[in-house]
Design a protein around this motif. Structure first.
Motif, PDB file in Angstrom:
ATOM      1  N   ALA A 194     -35.639  28.402 -22.134  1.00 34.72           N
ATOM      2  CA  ALA A 194     -34.730  29.397 -22.693  1.00 34.72           C
ATOM      3  C   ALA A 194     -35.496  30.600 -23.236  1.00 34.72           C
ATOM      4  CB  ALA A 194     -33.889  28.758 -23.802  1.00 34.72           C
ATOM      5  N   VAL A 195     -36.633  30.358 -23.889  1.00 34.51           N
ATOM      6  CA  VAL A 195     -37.445  31.455 -24.417  1.00 34.51           C
ATOM      7  C   VAL A 195     -38.006  32.301 -23.273  1.00 34.51           C
ATOM      8  CG1 VAL A 195     -39.543  32.012 -25.707  1.00 34.51           C
ATOM      9  CG2 VAL A 195     -38.031  30.217 -26.533  1.00 34.51           C
ATOM     10  N   GLU A 196     -38.474  31.634 -22.207  1.00 35.08           N
ATOM     11  CA  GLU A 196     -39.115  32.344 -21.116  1.00 35.08           C
ATOM     12  C   GLU A 196     -38.108  33.044 -20.208  1.00 35.08           C
ATOM     13  OE1 GLU A 196     -42.793  31.470 -17.992  1.00 35.08           O
ATOM     14  OE2 GLU A 196     -41.635  29.807 -18.838  1.00 35.08           O
TER      15      GLU A 196
ATOM     16  N   HIS B 226     -43.500  39.415 -24.872  1.00 28.51           N
ATOM     17  CA  HIS B 226     -43.216  38.536 -26.008  1.00 28.51           C
ATOM     18  C   HIS B 226     -42.652  37.187 -25.539  1.00 28.51           C
ATOM     19  CE1 HIS B 226     -39.106  40.120 -25.425  1.00 28.51           C
ATOM     20  NE2 HIS B 226     -38.678  39.048 -26.062  1.00 28.51           N
ATOM     21  N   THR B 227     -42.048  37.139 -24.337  1.00 24.99           N
ATOM     22  CA  THR B 227     -41.573  35.840 -23.830  1.00 24.99           C
ATOM     23  C   THR B 227     -42.751  34.954 -23.430  1.00 24.99           C
ATOM     24  OG1 THR B 227     -41.336  36.799 -21.621  1.00 24.99           O
ATOM     25  CG2 THR B 227     -39.399  36.805 -23.040  1.00 24.99           C
ATOM     26  N   GLN B 228     -43.735  35.531 -22.730  1.00 23.92           N
ATOM     27  CA  GLN B 228     -44.916  34.760 -22.330  1.00 23.92           C
ATOM     28  C   GLN B 228     -45.707  34.294 -23.545  1.00 23.92           C
ATOM     29  OE1 GLN B 228     -46.862  37.650 -19.876  1.00 23.92           O
ATOM     30  NE2 GLN B 228     -45.671  37.153 -18.041  1.00 23.92           N
ATOM     31  N   ILE B 229     -45.879  35.187 -24.516  1.00 25.89           N
ATOM     32  CA  ILE B 229     -46.633  34.822 -25.725  1.00 25.89           C
ATOM     33  C   ILE B 229     -45.900  33.737 -26.494  1.00 25.89           C
ATOM     34  CG2 ILE B 229     -47.506  35.702 -27.919  1.00 25.89           C
ATOM     35  CD1 ILE B 229     -47.776  38.449 -26.534  1.00 25.89           C
ATOM     36  N   GLY B 230     -44.578  33.852 -26.604  1.00 29.35           N
ATOM     37  CA  GLY B 230     -43.804  32.850 -27.330  1.00 29.35           C
ATOM     38  C   GLY B 230     -43.873  31.481 -26.686  1.00 29.35           C
ATOM     39  N   VAL B 231     -43.770  31.431 -25.351  1.00 21.89           N
ATOM     40  CA  VAL B 231     -43.844  30.145 -24.646  1.00 21.89           C
ATOM     41  C   VAL B 231     -45.223  29.518 -24.817  1.00 21.89           C
ATOM     42  CG1 VAL B 231     -43.817  29.073 -22.368  1.00 21.89           C
ATOM     43  CG2 VAL B 231     -42.045  30.689 -22.989  1.00 21.89           C
ATOM     44  N   ALA B 232     -46.284  30.334 -24.694  1.00 22.70           N
ATOM     45  CA  ALA B 232     -47.643  29.808 -24.850  1.00 22.70           C
ATOM     46  C   ALA B 232     -47.855  29.259 -26.256  1.00 22.70           C
ATOM     47  CB  ALA B 232     -48.661  30.900 -24.551  1.00 22.70           C
TER      48      ALA B 232
END
Length: 522
Positions: free
Chosen positions: A404-406, A384-390
């Protein structure tokens, strides 16, 4: 009688001939006169045309002469300008040439000065070299005398001196480092504890834990048959329209909705409650109610995202990001509502950032968006961190928030203080009492795994998991582990827990080593 007729005929013929010749004569005379007049007119026209042509010719010659004169004047003017420019250029070149000559003279003079100085330096270096040679000879003589007096060589004396200095420096440095570390650890732990306590107190986390309800209560068991419909057409239509499974079992006055997408499950729950309350259950009515409920849920999702941004004072958020934030309202993690958790993390980040002199808006934005990938992770591969950053990169989110998200789970290094704030706030929000619920079986297994990891180390007598798995206390054998080994053991156990277990917040590792002397008075 015949003679007069003949005479008459003759006379008539003569008269006719006379008239004929007379007419011919007159016609010829008139034609000649017209021809003569026409010739005169033509001659006149020709003369006038010749005159006009002569005039035009003269005018053309005059215009040509005028143009030639103008061109000549322009050419002479341009020629004059070019001559002036050439003269100016020649003048500038002459000035530059004169300046270059002056510079060449100056450089020549400086070169001579440098040569003189170089000769002087060479002479000084030669003198210094001679002086150094004399000094080296004197030092060598003195060193020989000192070696005879001291009874050791210079290399041995240097070695002893360096060893003494190195040992003294190490002891002094170790003492200083220990003092600094102890003071820093004490102050840092104290300040961090006060800061987090203050942030938690100011947030006043009174949010109720919500989870998506998948059980629909019915007024009676007879309603189950109406939900199923003739030959199952109603339940099939409902499952097709909502995308969830309807489980009708022996549970009294209730049906269960099973679906992987929490938003779809919520749409199905609300739609089924409306159908049950209305009583009219058939395929056309099911499609109508589901479509109407989907529109209502869309409005609620957007309102939930907008309300979260409004509560935190975050503006200029893209509508697609607001939409995903609203979807988090229907997502839970260990029983904790993800949107409420994100808002709580954002509040904690903002308070701690303000106390530390950082930008609270950036901190709140990072805290609010740190779990944004959970709203779409079921449709996309990756964490979910990778998807959120993308996703956030598509909307040109600032680099501090992206990092911060990643980095809030330690997947990548932190590039600013904001990821550290998000990590602390995330752990605090998830670890506070009542924030999350965990199945009893999983809870017990986690405690057992924690104790097994600690027991696997050499010298451990017993390990106890306390405070709901937030702390592990390890008792070691006194004769197998010394004080330094106890410190290393706590670090090794903590590293192994980090590498092999998943848990919210942090786990404190305490290693206890004690010596007991027992005797009895008789």
């Amino acid at each position: 009688m015949s003679n007069p007729l003949w005479v008459t005929l003759v006379v008539g013929m003569v008269a006719a001939a006379i008239f004929y010749f007379l007419g011919w004569f007159l016609t010829r005379k008139v034609g000649l006169s017209k021809i003569a007049r026409a010739d005169e007119v033509a001659a006149t026209v020709i003369r006038e045309a010749e005159k006009e042509a002569e005039i035009k010719k003269k005018e053309a010659l005059l215009e040509a002469k005028d143009e030639w004169y103008k061109a000549k004047v322009n050419f002479e003017r341009e020629l004059q300008v070019k001559r002036s420019e050439c003269q100016q250029t020649e003048k500038q070149l002459a000035e530059r040439e004169s300046a270059l000559d002056r510079k060449v003279d100056v450089l020549s003079k400086k070169e001579k000065d440098y040569q003189n100085k170089e000769r002087a330096l060479l002479a000084k270096e030669k003198a210094v070299g001679l002086r150094e040679t004399e000094l080296e000879q004197l030092i060598s003589v003195q060193n020989e005398q000192l070696e005879r007096v001291a009874g050791m060589t210079s290399d041995e004396a240097k070695k002893i001196l360096m060893e003494n200095l190195e040992q003294a420096a190490r002891l002094e440095a170790a003492a200083t480092v220990k003092e600094i570390l102890e003071e820093a650890a004490h102050n840092a732990e104290k300040e961090a504890r006060e800061l987090i306590i203050s942030a938690i107190y100011r947030v006043a986390a009174d949010h109720t834990v919500e989870s998506t309800v998948s059980v629909v209560n019915l007024p009676s068991d007879e309603m189950k048959g109406r939900i199923i419909g003739r030959e199952g057409r109603n339940i099939r239509s409902f499952e097709t329209a909502t995308g969830v499974d309807v489980i009708v079992d022996d549970t009294p006055e209730a049906v269960i909705l099973s679906g992987y997408d929490p938003v779809r499950r919520e749409i199905a729950r609300l739609a089924l409650e409306k159908l049950v309350a209305d009583g009219r259950i058939h395929p056309a009515r099911i499609e109508e109610v589901v479509e109407k409920t989907e529109k209502e849920i869309e409005v609620k999702i957007r309102e939930a995202g907008e309300q979260a941004c409004f509560d935190l004072g975050i503006h200029s958020m893209h509508r697609d990001i607001i939409w995903l934030l609203g979807k988090l309202h229907y997502r839970t993690s260990y029983g904790q509502n993800v949107l409420r958790h994100s808002v709580e993390v954002a509040m904690l980040c903002g308070i701690m950032a303000a106390e530390l002199g950082l930008d609270p808006i950036i901190a709140k934005r990072a805290g609010l968006l740190h779990d944004i990938g959970k709203a779409i992770d079921r449709d996309t591969e990756g964490t979910h961190t990778q998807i959120g950053v993308a996703f956030l990169k598509k909307y040109n989110e600032i680099s501090e928030v992206l990092n911060a998200v990643e980095a809030h789970h330690g997947d990548v290094p932190a590039e600013s203080p904001y990821p550290i704030l998000v990590q602390a706030a995330d752990a605090t929000s998830g670890a506070r009492p009542g924030a999350r619920r965990e199945p009893l079986e999983g809870y017990i297994k986690r405690l057992e795994k924690l104790e097994e990891l600690a027991d696997s180390f050499h010298g451990v007598a017993k390990a106890f998991a306390i405070q709901a798995g937030r702390e592990i206390r390890v008792i070691v054998e006194n004769d197998q582990v010394d004080d330094v080994g106890a410190t290393l053991l706590s670090s090794d156990i903590a590293k192994k827990i980090q590498g092999e277990m998943e848990y919210p917040g942090q786990i404190k590792v305490t290693v206890i080593r004690e010596t007991r002397a027992i005797d009895y008075a008789k």
